[in-house]
Scaffold this motif. Structure first.
Motif, PDB file in Angstrom:
ATOM      1  N   ILE A 206      74.465   6.897  32.732  1.00 14.87           N
ATOM      2  CA  ILE A 206      75.389   4.971  32.779  1.00 14.87           C
ATOM      3  C   ILE A 206      75.261   4.079  32.532  1.00 14.87           C
ATOM      4  O   ILE A 206      75.926   3.231  32.468  1.00 14.87           O
ATOM      5  CB  ILE A 206      76.035   5.949  34.381  1.00 14.87           C
ATOM      6  N   LEU A 207      74.011   3.730  33.002  1.00  8.37           N
ATOM      7  CA  LEU A 207      73.849   2.112  32.860  1.00  8.37           C
ATOM      8  C   LEU A 207      74.187   2.103  31.129  1.00  8.37           C
ATOM      9  O   LEU A 207      73.930   0.724  30.830  1.00  8.37           O
ATOM     10  CB  LEU A 207      71.464   1.890  33.116  1.00  8.37           C
ATOM     11  N   PHE A 208      73.365   2.588  30.276  1.00  7.54           N
ATOM     12  CA  PHE A 208      74.405   2.586  28.990  1.00  7.54           C
ATOM     13  C   PHE A 208      75.477   3.054  29.263  1.00  7.54           C
ATOM     14  O   PHE A 208      75.818   2.523  27.315  1.00  7.54           O
ATOM     15  CB  PHE A 208      72.852   3.061  27.760  1.00  7.54           C
ATOM     16  N   SER A 209      76.413   3.036  29.754  1.00 12.36           N
ATOM     17  CA  SER A 209      77.353   3.470  28.570  1.00 12.36           C
ATOM     18  C   SER A 209      78.023   1.877  28.827  1.00 12.36           C
ATOM     19  O   SER A 209      78.428   1.611  29.264  1.00 12.36           O
ATOM     20  CB  SER A 209      78.726   3.953  29.700  1.00 12.36           C
ATOM     21  N   THR A 210      78.850   2.306  27.537  1.00 12.01           N
ATOM     22  CA  THR A 210      79.814   1.146  26.949  1.00 12.01           C
ATOM     23  C   THR A 210      80.964   1.169  28.113  1.00 12.01           C
ATOM     24  O   THR A 210      81.783   1.665  28.124  1.00 12.01           O
ATOM     25  CB  THR A 210      79.892   1.219  26.011  1.00 12.01           C
ATOM     26  N   LEU A 211      81.218  -0.479  28.218  1.00 12.78           N
ATOM     27  CA  LEU A 211      82.053  -0.795  29.074  1.00 12.78           C
ATOM     28  C   LEU A 211      83.395  -1.332  28.700  1.00 12.78           C
ATOM     29  O   LEU A 211      82.598  -2.413  27.450  1.00 12.78           O
ATOM     30  CB  LEU A 211      82.304  -1.362  30.526  1.00 12.78           C
TER      31      LEU A 211
ATOM     32  N   ILE B 188      76.754  -7.854  22.271  1.00 17.59           N
ATOM     33  CA  ILE B 188      75.368  -7.359  22.990  1.00 17.59           C
ATOM     34  C   ILE B 188      76.132  -6.238  23.520  1.00 17.59           C
ATOM     35  O   ILE B 188      77.813  -6.873  24.250  1.00 17.59           O
ATOM     36  CB  ILE B 188      74.766  -8.328  24.169  1.00 17.59           C
ATOM     37  N   PRO B 189      77.035  -5.378  23.886  1.00 21.02           N
ATOM     38  CA  PRO B 189      77.617  -4.295  24.605  1.00 21.02           C
ATOM     39  C   PRO B 189      77.466  -4.099  26.078  1.00 21.02           C
ATOM     40  O   PRO B 189      76.633  -4.752  26.242  1.00 21.02           O
ATOM     41  CB  PRO B 189      76.932  -2.610  23.426  1.00 21.02           C
ATOM     42  N   THR B 190      78.436  -3.815  26.468  1.00 18.88           N
ATOM     43  CA  THR B 190      79.103  -4.171  28.111  1.00 18.88           C
ATOM     44  C   THR B 190      78.788  -2.697  28.200  1.00 18.88           C
ATOM     45  O   THR B 190      79.247  -1.496  28.379  1.00 18.88           O
ATOM     46  CB  THR B 190      79.899  -5.095  27.977  1.00 18.88           C
ATOM     47  N   THR B 191      77.521  -3.165  29.702  1.00 22.60           N
ATOM     48  CA  THR B 191      77.034  -1.689  29.924  1.00 22.60           C
ATOM     49  C   THR B 191      76.734  -1.858  31.967  1.00 22.60           C
ATOM     50  O   THR B 191      76.610  -3.298  31.822  1.00 22.60           O
ATOM     51  CB  THR B 191      75.579  -1.019  29.521  1.00 22.60           C
ATOM     52  N   PRO B 192      76.784  -1.175  31.945  1.00 27.53           N
ATOM     53  CA  PRO B 192      76.498  -1.829  33.762  1.00 27.53           C
ATOM     54  C   PRO B 192      74.982  -2.233  33.988  1.00 27.53           C
ATOM     55  O   PRO B 192      74.570  -3.359  34.847  1.00 27.53           O
ATOM     56  CB  PRO B 192      75.821  -0.004  34.461  1.00 27.53           C
ATOM     57  N   LEU B 193      73.915  -1.680  33.236  1.00 28.51           N
ATOM     58  CA  LEU B 193      72.454  -2.116  32.979  1.00 28.51           C
ATOM     59  C   LEU B 193      72.644  -3.903  32.689  1.00 28.51           C
ATOM     60  O   LEU B 193      72.012  -5.212  33.149  1.00 28.51           O
ATOM     61  CB  LEU B 193      71.503  -1.656  32.534  1.00 28.51           C
ATOM     62  N   MET B 194      73.713  -3.951  31.174  1.00 30.40           N
ATOM     63  CA  MET B 194      73.943  -5.545  30.606  1.00 30.40           C
ATOM     64  C   MET B 194      74.165  -6.489  31.452  1.00 30.40           C
ATOM     65  O   MET B 194      74.149  -7.797  31.571  1.00 30.40           O
ATOM     66  CB  MET B 194      74.364  -5.122  29.700  1.00 30.40           C
ATOM     67  N   LEU B 195      75.160  -5.960  32.446  1.00 33.10           N
ATOM     68  CA  LEU B 195      76.088  -6.116  33.550  1.00 33.10           C
ATOM     69  C   LEU B 195      74.907  -6.547  34.736  1.00 33.10           C
ATOM     70  O   LEU B 195      74.720  -8.512  35.457  1.00 33.10           O
ATOM     71  CB  LEU B 195      77.309  -6.015  34.315  1.00 33.10           C
TER      72      LEU B 195
ATOM     73  N   GLY C 139      84.859 -11.283  29.251  1.00 33.80           N
ATOM     74  CA  GLY C 139      85.007 -11.097  30.468  1.00 33.80           C
ATOM     75  C   GLY C 139      84.174 -10.558  31.148  1.00 33.80           C
ATOM     76  O   GLY C 139      84.220 -10.652  32.184  1.00 33.80           O
ATOM     77  N   ALA C 140      82.646 -10.259  30.154  1.00 34.46           N
ATOM     78  CA  ALA C 140      81.746  -9.871  31.381  1.00 34.46           C
ATOM     79  C   ALA C 140      81.344 -11.307  32.062  1.00 34.46           C
ATOM     80  O   ALA C 140      80.801 -11.195  33.333  1.00 34.46           O
ATOM     81  CB  ALA C 140      80.202  -9.579  30.119  1.00 34.46           C
ATOM     82  N   LEU C 141      80.826 -12.477  31.131  1.00 31.26           N
ATOM     83  CA  LEU C 141      80.628 -12.940  31.734  1.00 31.26           C
ATOM     84  C   LEU C 141      81.631 -13.914  33.830  1.00 31.26           C
ATOM     85  O   LEU C 141      81.197 -14.376  34.520  1.00 31.26           O
ATOM     86  CB  LEU C 141      80.635 -14.811  31.185  1.00 31.26           C
ATOM     87  N   ALA C 142      83.422 -14.080  32.792  1.00 31.93           N
ATOM     88  CA  ALA C 142      83.925 -14.135  34.524  1.00 31.93           C
ATOM     89  C   ALA C 142      83.805 -12.982  35.435  1.00 31.93           C
ATOM     90  O   ALA C 142      83.611 -13.233  36.543  1.00 31.93           O
ATOM     91  CB  ALA C 142      85.371 -13.544  33.966  1.00 31.93           C
TER      92      ALA C 142
END
Lengths: 148, 316
Positions: B3-8, B85-92, B161-164
């Motif tokens: 789930i940490l690497f799942s793309t959002l 950079i794919p948006t994933t829970p870990l990335m966030l 969007g991830a930044l916001a």
């Protein structure tokens, strides 16, 4: 547009509701100094570099004007529960009006402190304040007061 | 772990601050009630609190009207990104930490550069410190140019969007630290998180406290950069700015420092360098030394303390 209208109405509504709740909770009363000494202490703290020479107070103990040995002046007035001090220079006072209750309403040139009401009960107190404020008014304002 | 690497889809991430209004209102009412019952833990004043809330509303309103500019710039930069950079829970989660470090600098510059201070002073203009103070936000921050600080994120492939989203979470966290109702948390929390205690120091007008504790979420940035100062137990705080305002008018509060800059810049007889310094130098800078900067106030306070100690030593 609907979002903006909703935002504005809820913002104003919540602000009004909080203000009302705070007021009803008994937090609405402004501060007052107990006596001239308390006002002197606050003003001296705001202007440490010279000794305070004279001070006059409003009748409700919410505004004070002090002069200092170096020729400067500071006005102390309430901001709700807190105090605000303001340095008065030669041209700080833009307009002076007498209120319906016999006090004074001052408008300043300072954008961040635009006006203050001074509660006064006697004519002699009003004259004392006007005299003390005269060095901080523009000449035309002084003439207008003298003519009145 | 997957789930940490799942793309959002970053475009679908909601902005939490958009829905935070009712939460803010609820907690403000709770804090007032708590102060009322306990007879301690802060102070509310009707005009001060309503002004702060109106300023928060205005800030969101102007954000709607002008904020598109900054967001548009981030999207423009994102179109020329050098990587994805794919948006994933870990990335966030990582972005949340990195964003907070950038926020530290953003906040530090907001105190040390008058152009940015002209906006940020709004947040410090209340002499009270309660949850409503958190909402006292500037109206014209979209025009300050501070968004440029965040453009490298977009350039290196972080979706705006991830930044916001993380920016909004950061802001949401900070709402809850504007309170005197909470004393101190356990030491391990105070060690790395920004807490009400640390942030009270940031809003204090005591010379030693000026321009300290800039952190948003993690106080570790201040500890690393040497800008951390601890709140002493039982210390009485005075909040606001060095020269407190004499108005509750939201428009005057929002614009007073810009008016001050304008008046300073158009003075006669200044060099171009001096005019620019009135905009970009540290707040309190003047060409004739007639005002004090926070550094001057700290030096003055230190000298006073040293003189007092010396006097005590002589008397002893």
């Amino acid at each position: 547009m609907d979002d903006l209208t909703f935002l504005l109405t809820t913002g104003v509504g919540v602000a009004a509701a909080v203000a009302l709740y705070v007021y009803l909770a008994g937090f609405g009363k402004s501060v007052q100094f107990a006596n001239a000494q308390e006002a002197k202490t606050i003003l001296q703290k705001a202007h440490k570099s010279a000794a305070l020479t004279d001070i006059i107070l409003s009748s409700d103990n919410r505004v004070a004007l002090a002069h200092f040995q170096d020729g400067s002046a500071q006005l102390l007035h309430t901001m709700g529960h807190k105090w605000s001090t303001q340095a008065l220079n030669t041209n700080s006072v833009k307009r002076v009006k007498t209120t319906s209750k016999g006090g004074l309403h001052l408008n300043f040139r300072d954008y961040a402190a635009p006006s203050v009401n001074i509660s006064l009960e006697t004519e002699s107190a009003r004259k004392t304040w006007l005299k003390a404020l005269t060095p901080h008014m523009h000449a035309t304002q002084v003439h207008a007061i003298q003519d009145a | 772990m997957d789930i940490l690497f799942s793309t959002l889809d970053p475009a679908l991430l909601s902005d939490p601050s958009t829905y935070a209004g009712p939460v803010y209102a609820l907690f403000i009412f709770l804090e007032i009630t708590l102060i009322l019952i306990l007879k301690r833990g802060g102070d509310y004043e009707p005009r001060d609190a309503s002004t702060s809330i109106l300023m928060g509303t205005g800030s969101v309103l102007f954000g709607f009207l002008l904020g598109g500019l900054g967001y548009a710039l981030l999207f423009k930069v994102y179109t020329v990104r050098v990587m994805d950079i794919p948006t994933t829970p870990l990335m966030l989660a990582v972005l949340f930490v990195v964003y907070d470090f950038i926020y530290y600098w953003n906040h530090r510059w907001s105190h040390r550069i008058r152009w940015f201070w002209a906006n940020h002073v709004v947040h410090h203009s209340s002499q009270h410190y309660n949850l409503s103070t958190a909402l006292r936000q500037p109206w014209f921050s979209s025009l300050s140019g501070m968004v440029l600080v965040y453009t490298p994120f977009a350039f290196f492939g972080v979706h705006p969007g991830a930044l916001a989203f993380v920016g909004s979470l950061n802001l949401l966290y900070q709402f809850f630290i504007h309170t005197e109702s909470i004393g101190k948390f356990p030491r391990w929390i105070e060690a790395f998180m920004n807490t009400p205690s640390h942030h009270r120091v940031h809003h204090s007008t005591k010379p030693e406290h000026l321009d300290m504790n800039y952190a948003g979420v993690f106080i570790v940035w201040d500890r690393m950069m040497g800008t951390f100062i601890r709140e002493e137990d039982g210390e009485t705080m005075h909040y606001g700015i060095v020269h407190n305002l004499g108005t509750f008018n939201p428009l005057r509060i929002s614009s007073h420092e810009f008016v001050g800059i304008f008046k300073d810049v158009v003075q006669r007889g200044l060099t171009l360098r001096q005019r620019l310094a009135y905009i970009f130098a540290v707040p309190g800078w003047t060409h004739d030394g007639s005002r004090q900067t926070s550094d001057d106030l700290k030096r003055e306070s230190t000298a006073e303390h040293e003189a007092a100690h010396a006097q005590e030593s002589v008397e002893a």
